[in-house]
Write an enzyme that holds these catalytic residues in place. Sequence first.
Site, short mmCIF file in Angstrom:
data_model
loop_
_atom_site.label_atom_id
_atom_site.label_comp_id
_atom_site.label_asym_id
_atom_site.label_seq_id
_atom_site.Cartn_x
_atom_site.Cartn_y
_atom_site.Cartn_z
N GLY A 243 0.07 -0.55 6.34
CA GLY A 243 0.69 -1.44 7.30
C GLY A 243 -0.26 -2.49 7.80
O GLY A 243 -1.20 -2.89 7.10
N ARG B 89 -3.81 0.73 -3.10
CA ARG B 89 -4.09 -0.42 -2.23
C ARG B 89 -3.54 -1.74 -2.77
O ARG B 89 -3.72 -2.05 -3.94
CB ARG B 89 -5.60 -0.56 -2.05
CG ARG B 89 -6.01 -1.70 -1.14
CD ARG B 89 -7.50 -1.73 -0.97
NE ARG B 89 -7.89 -2.82 -0.08
CZ ARG B 89 -9.07 -3.39 -0.09
NH1 ARG B 89 -10.00 -2.96 -0.91
NH2 ARG B 89 -9.34 -4.37 0.73
N SER C 266 -4.47 -5.32 -1.65
CA SER C 266 -5.47 -5.99 -0.82
C SER C 266 -4.89 -7.25 -0.20
O SER C 266 -4.47 -8.16 -0.91
CB SER C 266 -6.69 -6.37 -1.66
OG SER C 266 -7.23 -5.23 -2.27
N ILE C 267 -4.89 -7.29 1.15
CA ILE C 267 -4.37 -8.47 1.85
C ILE C 267 -5.37 -8.97 2.88
O ILE C 267 -5.79 -10.11 2.83
CB ILE C 267 -3.01 -8.16 2.52
CG1 ILE C 267 -1.97 -7.86 1.44
CG2 ILE C 267 -2.56 -9.33 3.39
CD1 ILE C 267 -0.63 -7.44 1.96
N ILE C 268 -5.76 -8.13 3.85
CA ILE C 268 -6.61 -8.59 4.94
C ILE C 268 -8.08 -8.67 4.51
O ILE C 268 -8.74 -9.67 4.70
CB ILE C 268 -6.44 -7.72 6.20
CG1 ILE C 268 -5.02 -7.92 6.75
CG2 ILE C 268 -7.47 -8.08 7.26
CD1 ILE C 268 -4.70 -7.10 7.97
N CYS D 160 0.82 -1.21 0.00
CA CYS D 160 0.00 0.00 0.00
C CYS D 160 0.85 1.27 0.00
O CYS D 160 2.05 1.24 0.27
CB CYS D 160 -0.97 0.04 1.17
SG CYS D 160 -2.17 -1.29 1.18
#
Length: 169
Positions: free
Chosen positions: A78, A51, A53-55, A2
């Site tokens: 983070g 962005r 996107s992970i979570i 990010c």
Amino acid sequence: MCGFAGVIAPPSPQVGTAWAAWAASHMVRRGPDDDGHWSDDDAGVHLAFRRLSIIDLSAHGHQPMVNADGSSVLVFNGELYGHDELRRELRGRGVQFRGTSDTEVVLAALDAWGDKALERFDGMFAFGLWDQKKERLLLAVDHFAKKPLFLSSDGTTVRFASDAKSFWT
């Protein structure tokens, strides 16, 4: 990874909008999944975000993220460790969440506890929060400054970003 950028440029909202968009365009490699922009021309505040996107892979993790009543806007880079525990505590206080991102927990915690929320955050992060009611910008990094936050000011305009390349012309 990010990336975010923001500027407060009250004398020239057009300059602020252009700079935030330009800075975000230099962070595509940090956030190829989504980008977002938010502006308050009256205050001269402009935020941009790229962005990864992970979570929360859904659109509920889109940034800049605006709180429920529209009074605060967050750009966050983070990871907030233990965000599920904070989410449960905030739900117990009546906070409703739209998604599962840690960004939404950071925003809700800052709404609920103000600056005291910083004492409860564990993780590696940098963020910028614009509070429209207070006309106040809060910039913060984790305790070890693992995520970068760069600042620049010429006396009338304040620029900030999570990537130094956002300041290269």
